[in-house]
Design an enzyme around this catalytic site. Sequence first.
Site, PDB file in Angstrom:
ATOM      1  N   TYR A 283       0.852  -1.198   0.000  1.00 54.90           N
ATOM      2  CA  TYR A 283       0.000   0.000   0.000  1.00 54.90           C
ATOM      3  C   TYR A 283       0.886   1.246   0.000  1.00 54.90           C
ATOM      4  CZ  TYR A 283      -4.315   2.569   1.120  1.00 54.90           C
ATOM      5  OH  TYR A 283      -5.424   3.392   1.095  1.00 54.90           O
TER       6      TYR A 283
ATOM      7  N   TYR B  83      -5.639   5.358  -7.233  1.00 55.99           N
ATOM      8  CA  TYR B  83      -5.883   5.256  -5.802  1.00 55.99           C
ATOM      9  C   TYR B  83      -7.281   4.686  -5.598  1.00 55.99           C
ATOM     10  CZ  TYR B  83      -6.784   6.634  -0.965  1.00 55.99           C
ATOM     11  OH  TYR B  83      -7.105   6.638   0.372  1.00 55.99           O
TER      12      TYR B  83
END
Length: 388
Positions: A297, A341
Amino acid sequence: MSIRSRDRLGGRAAIVGIGATEFSKDSGRSELKLAVEAVGAALEDAGLAPDDVDGLVTFTMDTNPEITVAQAAGMGELSFFSRVHYGGGAACATVQQAALAVATGVAEVVVCYRAFNERSGRRFGSGVQRREPSAEGAALGWALPFGLLTPASWVAMAAQRYLHTYGLAPEVFGHVAVMDRKYAATNPAAYFHGKPITLEDHAASRWIVEPLRLLDCCQETDGAQAFVVTSAERARDLRHPPAVIAAAAQGAGRAQEQMTSFYRDDLTGLPEMGVVAKQLWRTSGLAPADIDVGILYDHFTPFVLMQLEEFGFCGPGEAADFVAGERLPLNTHGGQLGEAYLHGMNGIAEGVRQVRGTSVNQIPGAARTLVTAGTGVPTSGLILGSDG
């Protein structure tokens, strides 16, 4: 799963379908429509029909109610529906929830989804505009009055301490940005397709909150991503090679807050990801050397470095050199800095593609992928493997 013993979930469920909308800066449609498009694409990819679905999992932050998605996507009765908290930390936990339901017989086919107009609608990067009084929001009361209003400002505190502790300069974060953009440049689905960057480009980008520059911060994206999870046995009869869930974990550390855990003894790591790491290694029986691809991430570059250290790929303060040396393929879709994203959900999709052998940046022989969810918050992770 106990933090003290190996669990029995590994190998009992698999991701069998992945689907997404395009990733854009202005989708031109509602978040519900985005969700339904991604769910439909995931079911088509799996070779299953809406009527096969009896479970749904999403984020507490998602605006699309499970029953509304079920109705709009043409599903029937549901026996399981669940939501996971803490923003991007929920990503891998949605798959864990689905796997738990499948493994225990609560549901047979579970779809995980996340949809938002995070660029044309509500933008997380705009910071906290208003907060209702709550126990959860109390921690922010120690940060907001002093101007720490945005995710970038919260991460900058830990990033500055990391640099100070290990005697590093902000330029070390550039290795993550360059790596992500290298892979995004060859990924047609990525917003920054065809646009690699150099360390010089990173160093020349404007400051956002020192020590973070523009190219240390992820994009804001409109779009949706969905997955289909079923039993490992059923998965073998479906359209694509399954991505078996070898291990799944959630983690929260001591003195945990959401992005503002500044009162811990040490700000140079991510204890919540350390909890996830211990559980994943214990349950899977694997070690860092067994991982072929890492999908970490990357809403902000410093936390990629800290994750590598929490998982034991390298020692404290050594992650920048680890990334620069390309000792492990990382974020082969371009990550959230380069592709989109989507609260980490697009990273899970890339983990599946690597195991299937269908990534546009395929790593030869990739059989095991590590995927992580949001950092700085209670979080989650997965190890995905090929069947056999």
